[in-house]
Design an enzyme around this catalytic site. Structure first.
Site, PDB file in Angstrom:
ATOM      1  N   ASP A 134      38.162  41.021   1.814  1.00  0.00           N
ATOM      2  CA  ASP A 134      39.430  41.581   0.897  1.00  0.00           C
ATOM      3  C   ASP A 134      40.213  40.476   0.437  1.00  0.00           C
ATOM      4  N   CYS A 188      31.924  59.259 -12.981  1.00  0.00           N
ATOM      5  CA  CYS A 188      32.668  60.559 -12.790  1.00  0.00           C
ATOM      6  C   CYS A 188      32.684  61.745 -13.903  1.00  0.00           C
ATOM      7  N   CYS A 191      35.496  64.276 -15.361  1.00  0.00           N
ATOM      8  CA  CYS A 191      36.638  64.674 -14.493  1.00  0.00           C
ATOM      9  C   CYS A 191      37.737  63.632 -14.737  1.00  0.00           C
ATOM     10  N   CYS A 194      42.035  62.191 -10.669  1.00  0.00           N
ATOM     11  CA  CYS A 194      42.732  60.918 -10.193  1.00  0.00           C
ATOM     12  C   CYS A 194      44.021  60.585 -11.215  1.00  0.00           C
ATOM     13  N   CYS A 198      48.135  61.168  -9.917  1.00  0.00           N
ATOM     14  CA  CYS A 198      48.741  59.730  -9.533  1.00  0.00           C
ATOM     15  C   CYS A 198      50.370  59.896 -10.038  1.00  0.00           C
ATOM     16  N   CYS A 214      51.750  50.993  -9.131  1.00  0.00           N
ATOM     17  CA  CYS A 214      51.100  51.870  -8.006  1.00  0.00           C
ATOM     18  C   CYS A 214      51.799  51.716  -6.551  1.00  0.00           C
ATOM     19  N   CYS A 244      48.764  54.202  -0.365  1.00  0.00           N
ATOM     20  CA  CYS A 244      48.781  55.639  -1.011  1.00  0.00           C
ATOM     21  C   CYS A 244      47.124  56.002  -1.143  1.00  0.00           C
ATOM     22  N   CYS A 247      44.950  59.227  -5.283  1.00  0.00           N
ATOM     23  CA  CYS A 247      43.831  59.066  -6.151  1.00  0.00           C
ATOM     24  C   CYS A 247      42.334  59.297  -5.209  1.00  0.00           C
ATOM     25  N   CYS A 251      39.808  63.535  -5.406  1.00  0.00           N
ATOM     26  CA  CYS A 251      38.533  63.076  -5.700  1.00  0.00           C
ATOM     27  C   CYS A 251      37.454  63.992  -5.123  1.00  0.00           C
TER      28      CYS A 251
HETATM   29  C1  B12 Z   1      44.636  43.554  -5.684  1.00  0.00           C
HETATM   30  C2  B12 Z   1      43.901  44.575  -4.966  1.00  0.00           C
HETATM   31  C3  B12 Z   1      44.878  45.762  -5.034  1.00  0.00           C
HETATM   32  C4  B12 Z   1      45.814  46.061  -5.705  1.00  0.00           C
HETATM   33  C5  B12 Z   1      45.316  46.230  -7.277  1.00  0.00           C
HETATM   34  C6  B12 Z   1      44.163  47.457  -7.086  1.00  0.00           C
HETATM   35  C7  B12 Z   1      43.321  47.617  -8.354  1.00  0.00           C
HETATM   36  N1  B12 Z   1      42.722  48.752  -8.542  1.00  0.00           N
HETATM   37  O1  B12 Z   1      43.014  46.684  -9.066  1.00  0.00           O
HETATM   38  C8  B12 Z   1      46.928  47.239  -5.105  1.00  0.00           C
HETATM   39  C9  B12 Z   1      47.731  46.699  -4.068  1.00  0.00           C
HETATM   40  C10 B12 Z   1      47.411  48.465  -6.075  1.00  0.00           C
HETATM   41  C11 B12 Z   1      45.500  47.811  -4.398  1.00  0.00           C
HETATM   42  C12 B12 Z   1      45.409  49.022  -3.730  1.00  0.00           C
HETATM   43  C13 B12 Z   1      44.579  49.716  -3.163  1.00  0.00           C
HETATM   44  N2  B12 Z   1      43.490  49.018  -2.499  1.00  0.00           N
HETATM   45 CO1  B12 Z   1      43.075  46.998  -2.945  1.00  0.00          CO
HETATM   46  N3  B12 Z   1      42.320  45.414  -3.371  1.00  0.00           N
HETATM   47  C14 B12 Z   1      42.804  44.634  -4.032  1.00  0.00           C
HETATM   48  C15 B12 Z   1      41.852  43.307  -4.242  1.00  0.00           C
HETATM   49  C16 B12 Z   1      42.527  42.143  -3.302  1.00  0.00           C
HETATM   50  C17 B12 Z   1      41.443  42.896  -5.435  1.00  0.00           C
HETATM   51  C18 B12 Z   1      41.162  43.842  -6.442  1.00  0.00           C
HETATM   52  C19 B12 Z   1      41.219  43.224  -8.098  1.00  0.00           C
HETATM   53  O2  B12 Z   1      40.710  42.087  -8.301  1.00  0.00           O
HETATM   54  N4  B12 Z   1      41.670  44.132  -8.767  1.00  0.00           N
HETATM   55  C20 B12 Z   1      41.573  43.695 -10.389  1.00  0.00           C
HETATM   56  C21 B12 Z   1      40.816  44.505 -10.981  1.00  0.00           C
HETATM   57  C22 B12 Z   1      40.547  44.424 -12.373  1.00  0.00           C
HETATM   58  O3  B12 Z   1      39.577  44.742 -10.114  1.00  0.00           O
HETATM   59  P1  B12 Z   1      38.498  45.853  -9.571  1.00  0.00           P
HETATM   60  O4  B12 Z   1      39.459  46.493  -9.119  1.00  0.00           O
HETATM   61  O5  B12 Z   1      37.853  44.963  -8.532  1.00  0.00           O
HETATM   62  O6  B12 Z   1      37.849  46.015 -10.817  1.00  0.00           O
HETATM   63  C23 B12 Z   1      36.735  45.757 -11.186  1.00  0.00           C
HETATM   64  C24 B12 Z   1      35.903  46.889 -12.041  1.00  0.00           C
HETATM   65  O7  B12 Z   1      36.665  47.788 -12.259  1.00  0.00           O
HETATM   66  C25 B12 Z   1      35.798  46.184 -13.444  1.00  0.00           C
HETATM   67  N5  B12 Z   1      36.244  46.574 -14.499  1.00  0.00           N
HETATM   68  C26 B12 Z   1      37.545  46.171 -14.726  1.00  0.00           C
HETATM   69  N6  B12 Z   1      37.805  46.669 -15.947  1.00  0.00           N
HETATM   70  C27 B12 Z   1      36.880  47.822 -16.222  1.00  0.00           C
HETATM   71  C28 B12 Z   1      36.609  48.756 -17.119  1.00  0.00           C
HETATM   72  C29 B12 Z   1      35.567  49.716 -17.457  1.00  0.00           C
HETATM   73  C30 B12 Z   1      35.345  50.434 -18.238  1.00  0.00           C
HETATM   74  C31 B12 Z   1      34.578  49.432 -16.220  1.00  0.00           C
HETATM   75  C32 B12 Z   1      33.408  50.481 -15.910  1.00  0.00           C
HETATM   76  C33 B12 Z   1      34.694  48.578 -14.979  1.00  0.00           C
HETATM   77  C34 B12 Z   1      36.019  47.712 -15.441  1.00  0.00           C
HETATM   78  O8  B12 Z   1      35.835  44.697 -13.039  1.00  0.00           O
HETATM   79  C35 B12 Z   1      36.589  44.489 -12.144  1.00  0.00           C
HETATM   80  C36 B12 Z   1      36.301  43.243 -11.499  1.00  0.00           C
HETATM   81  O9  B12 Z   1      34.832  43.172 -11.017  1.00  0.00           O
HETATM   82  C37 B12 Z   1      40.463  44.012  -3.460  1.00  0.00           C
HETATM   83  C38 B12 Z   1      39.717  43.031  -2.714  1.00  0.00           C
HETATM   84  C39 B12 Z   1      38.814  42.079  -3.707  1.00  0.00           C
HETATM   85  N7  B12 Z   1      38.870  40.792  -3.031  1.00  0.00           N
HETATM   86  O10 B12 Z   1      38.316  42.621  -4.523  1.00  0.00           O
HETATM   87  C40 B12 Z   1      41.150  45.055  -2.776  1.00  0.00           C
HETATM   88  C41 B12 Z   1      40.436  46.442  -2.460  1.00  0.00           C
HETATM   89  C42 B12 Z   1      39.973  46.855  -3.832  1.00  0.00           C
HETATM   90  N8  B12 Z   1      41.428  47.223  -2.195  1.00  0.00           N
HETATM   91  C43 B12 Z   1      40.739  48.323  -1.349  1.00  0.00           C
HETATM   92  C44 B12 Z   1      41.625  49.540  -0.937  1.00  0.00           C
HETATM   93  C45 B12 Z   1      41.144  50.243   0.299  1.00  0.00           C
HETATM   94  C46 B12 Z   1      42.966  49.763  -1.680  1.00  0.00           C
HETATM   95  C47 B12 Z   1      43.717  50.951  -1.376  1.00  0.00           C
HETATM   96  C48 B12 Z   1      42.922  52.312  -1.328  1.00  0.00           C
HETATM   97  C49 B12 Z   1      44.879  50.907  -0.300  1.00  0.00           C
HETATM   98  C50 B12 Z   1      45.825  52.192  -0.119  1.00  0.00           C
HETATM   99  N9  B12 Z   1      45.194  53.184   0.489  1.00  0.00           N
HETATM  100  O11 B12 Z   1      46.818  51.954  -0.279  1.00  0.00           O
HETATM  101  C51 B12 Z   1      44.612  51.050  -2.699  1.00  0.00           C
HETATM  102  C52 B12 Z   1      43.792  51.809  -3.742  1.00  0.00           C
HETATM  103  C53 B12 Z   1      44.228  51.861  -5.207  1.00  0.00           C
HETATM  104  C54 B12 Z   1      43.332  51.736  -6.384  1.00  0.00           C
HETATM  105  N10 B12 Z   1      43.358  52.948  -7.080  1.00  0.00           N
HETATM  106  O12 B12 Z   1      42.839  51.052  -6.781  1.00  0.00           O
HETATM  107  C55 B12 Z   1      39.534  48.088  -0.917  1.00  0.00           C
HETATM  108  C56 B12 Z   1      38.545  49.112  -1.766  1.00  0.00           C
HETATM  109  C57 B12 Z   1      37.376  49.677  -1.084  1.00  0.00           C
HETATM  110  C58 B12 Z   1      36.612  50.533  -2.243  1.00  0.00           C
HETATM  111  N11 B12 Z   1      35.872  51.532  -1.781  1.00  0.00           N
HETATM  112  O13 B12 Z   1      36.721  50.559  -3.393  1.00  0.00           O
HETATM  113  C59 B12 Z   1      39.357  46.682  -1.273  1.00  0.00           C
HETATM  114  C60 B12 Z   1      37.883  46.385  -2.003  1.00  0.00           C
HETATM  115  C61 B12 Z   1      39.597  45.842  -0.151  1.00  0.00           C
HETATM  116  C62 B12 Z   1      38.345  45.990   0.860  1.00  0.00           C
HETATM  117  N12 B12 Z   1      37.735  44.666   1.247  1.00  0.00           N
HETATM  118  O14 B12 Z   1      37.875  46.706   1.217  1.00  0.00           O
HETATM  119  N13 B12 Z   1      44.460  47.059  -4.136  1.00  0.00           N
HETATM  120  S1  SF4 Z   2      38.818  62.138  -9.132  1.00  0.00           S
HETATM  121 FE1  SF4 Z   2      36.933  60.956  -8.607  1.00  0.00          FE
HETATM  122  S2  SF4 Z   2      35.590  61.814  -9.899  1.00  0.00           S
HETATM  123 FE2  SF4 Z   2      37.245  62.456 -10.717  1.00  0.00          FE
HETATM  124  S3  SF4 Z   2      37.765  60.874 -12.449  1.00  0.00           S
HETATM  125 FE3  SF4 Z   2      38.715  60.191 -10.574  1.00  0.00          FE
HETATM  126  S4  SF4 Z   2      37.437  58.843  -9.376  1.00  0.00           S
HETATM  127 FE4  SF4 Z   2      36.192  59.911 -10.893  1.00  0.00          FE
HETATM  128  S1  SF4 Z   3      47.115  54.609  -4.954  1.00  0.00           S
HETATM  129 FE1  SF4 Z   3      48.550  56.337  -5.690  1.00  0.00          FE
HETATM  130  S2  SF4 Z   3      49.776  55.089  -6.933  1.00  0.00           S
HETATM  131 FE2  SF4 Z   3      48.264  54.005  -6.628  1.00  0.00          FE
HETATM  132  S3  SF4 Z   3      46.818  54.612  -8.478  1.00  0.00           S
HETATM  133 FE3  SF4 Z   3      46.270  56.077  -6.703  1.00  0.00          FE
HETATM  134  S4  SF4 Z   3      47.557  57.631  -6.798  1.00  0.00           S
HETATM  135 FE4  SF4 Z   3      48.290  56.255  -8.207  1.00  0.00          FE
END
Ligand code: B12
Ligand code: SF4
Ligand code: SF4
Length: 379
Positions: A134, A188, A191, A194, A198, A214, A244, A247, A251
């Site tokens: 993480d 997905c 679908c 999510c 949200c 978020c 939270c 989302c 799913c």
């Molecule tokens: C910052 C962070 C957050 C932030 C931002 C989340 C986000 N979606 O970006 C916040 C605080 C909101 C957050 C929330 C949560 N997080 Co968080 N978070 C992180 C962290 C530290 C960095 C993520 C990051 O760099 N985000 C920036 C975005 C751009 O990057 P990304 O999400 O990795 O997305 C990649 C792809 O989507 C792709 N991409 C970007 N744009 C596009 C466009 C297209 C079309 C496509 C196909 C791909 C693509 O590129 C990105 C980089 O490779 C990681 C750990 C890590 N070091 O990676 C944990 C991590 C992602 N989190 C995790 C978890 C568990 C959560 C929560 C579920 C916790 C909770 N229940 O509250 C929520 C989920 C919310 C959500 N829907 O994401 C887990 C996810 C595990 C998994 N199975 O995915 C991680 C991996 C931590 C871990 N070691 O387990 N988190």
């Molecule tokens: S709810 Fe799950 S399957 Fe549906 S769009 Fe979101 S991530 Fe994809």
């Molecule tokens: S974790 Fe909750 S607030 Fe964040 S993107 Fe998912 S549904 Fe939205």
């Protein structure tokens, strides 16, 4: 058995549910990541904005890095009931599933170190590695996708077709050459559940979460006040006082029963990740009475300590703005004298919302009464 196979077998023995191996090549989503930062989506998470070159290229993490071993650990512990189900009492505080047991960072880092020791013992001399869970400058979802653990969902979660998305990720970046796995295949389709569910519109488009909206960010990472316009959504989200899961709950890949893509979700057998009483049986109002000592005792070795006591109580006070019962009002009045200004201010705001709602309601009742009386006068 190849070294890669031996490492995977050892990872499973250590309690990891998923394991795959990929190369240490640079990110294929560097442009998307940079744009996400440039649009301000990281909010106040400054660490995500620093050392971008390092975060986008794992070879910067270890000289001669060749492979990344990626592990996944399931944390799903709900059986048939629990938060997210309709029979949940309306005054129950909801902690995100990942935060209900012990801190996964500690659990996973200790095991990854054992896995690294194993690798060093089996590989040629000079084998080295770095362990991440993480917090490191590594795009964990991307390397996990490449290593075959899952695919990107529109909610941005890494989803495994058989296991859903309730699993943590961790890695070893190593200079050992290991056989790589194929990236995961899946998606997905049409679908959009999510995005539709949200409560704050944080999934601004498929595959993009604006952290500033978020609830996970707002209730855990944000240090100061929750922006006023987003407070009602927190309250309406069903008392999400820490993180939270909405989302993920909606799913189909995470659902059980008739709306599920697969009939069952695997339950974690990991004792450290089993929910604590305080994270599944607390009333929101009761959280406002927690002293610093009680907070420290109940959340020792728990992820919840990240928000600190004042963060958790700020969230609880926000959630209570939608409740009108005596218990909620008494807890908010008690919090007006909290030692933390953040908690006092949030309690005052929520009491104000409640009292305005009550006076609006009495105006409505009053005019209804008046028109009923007037109706009598005319009869
Ligand atoms: C910052 C962070 C957050 C932030 C931002 C989340 C986000 N979606 O970006 C916040 C605080 C909101 C957050 C929330 C949560 N997080 Co968080 N978070 C992180 C962290 C530290 C960095 C993520 C990051 O760099 N985000 C920036 C975005 C751009 O990057 P990304 O999400 O990795 O997305 C990649 C792809 O989507 C792709 N991409 C970007 N744009 C596009 C466009 C297209 C079309 C496509 C196909 C791909 C693509 O590129 C990105 C980089 O490779 C990681 C750990 C890590 N070091 O990676 C944990 C991590 C992602 N989190 C995790 C978890 C568990 C959560 C929560 C579920 C916790 C909770 N229940 O509250 C929520 C989920 C919310 C959500 N829907 O994401 C887990 C996810 C595990 C998994 N199975 O995915 C991680 C991996 C931590 C871990 N070691 O387990 N988190
Ligand atoms: S709810 Fe799950 S399957 Fe549906 S769009 Fe979101 S991530 Fe994809
Ligand atoms: S974790 Fe909750 S607030 Fe964040 S993107 Fe998912 S549904 Fe939205």
């Amino acid at each position: 058995m190849s070294l890669a196979e031996a490492v995977k077998a050892r990872a499973h023995d250590l309690g990891f549910d998923l394991v795959g191996i990929t190369g240490a090549e640079p990110s294929a989503f560097a442009e998307e990541y940079r744009d996400w930062i440039a649009q301000g989506c990281a909010g106040e998470m400054e660490y995500l904005k620093r050392n971008l070159d390092r975060r986008l290229d794992p070879r910067e993490l270890l000289p001669g890095a060749k492979s990344i071993i990626v592990v996944g650990m399931n944390y799903y512990a709900d059986a048939d009931e629990g938060p997210g189900t309709p029979d949940l009492p309306p005054d129950r505080a909801i902690f995100a599933r990942y935060a209900r047991g012990d801190d996964y960072h500690d659990v996973m880092i200790a095991r990854l170190r054992l896995l690294l020791d194993f690798l060093k013992g089996e590989a040629e001399q000079g084998a080295d590695g770095r362990v991440y869970v993480d917090a490191g400058p590594l795009l964990e979802r991307e390397v996990a996708r490449r290593a075959g653990l899952g695919w990107f969902g529109k909610n941005t979660m890494l989803i495994n077709t058989r296991r859903g998305s309730y699993f943590f990720l961790g890695e070893i970046v190593t200079n050992v050459v290991l056989d790589h796995d194929a990236p995961a295949v899946g998606g997905c389709g049409t679908c959009t559940r999510c995005l539709d569910a949200c409560p704050t519109g944080a999934i601004t488009e498929p595959y993009r979460v604006d952290a500033r909206r978020c609830l996970s960010y707002l209730t855990i990472e944000l240090k100061g006040e929750i922006p006023e316009e987003l407070r009602p959504a927190l309250a309406a989200s069903g008392n999400r006082v820490y993180g939270c899961d909405i989302c993920q709950e909606v799913c189909p890949l995470n659902r059980t029963g008739s709306t599920a893509r697969y009939p069952t979700l695997f339950l974690t057998e990991e004792s450290a990740l089993q929910p604590r009483d305080v994270t599944v049986n607390s009333k929101v109002a009761d959280l406002l009475y927690l002293t610093e000592d009680e907070f420290r005792e109940k959340f020792r070795h728990s992820p919840v300590k990240r928000a600190k006591r004042h963060g958790l109580l700020r969230n609880a006070a926000t959630a209570l703005c939608s409740q009108d019962d005596e218990e909620a009002i008494a807890a908010l009045e008690y919090a007006l004298n909290d030692p933390e200004p953040l908690v006092r201010e949030q309690a005052a705001w929520s009491l104000d919302v409640i009292s305005k709602r009550a006076s609006k309601q009495s105006d409505v009742d009053g005019s209804k009464q008046h028109s009923e009386n007037s109706a009598h006068d005319f009869n």
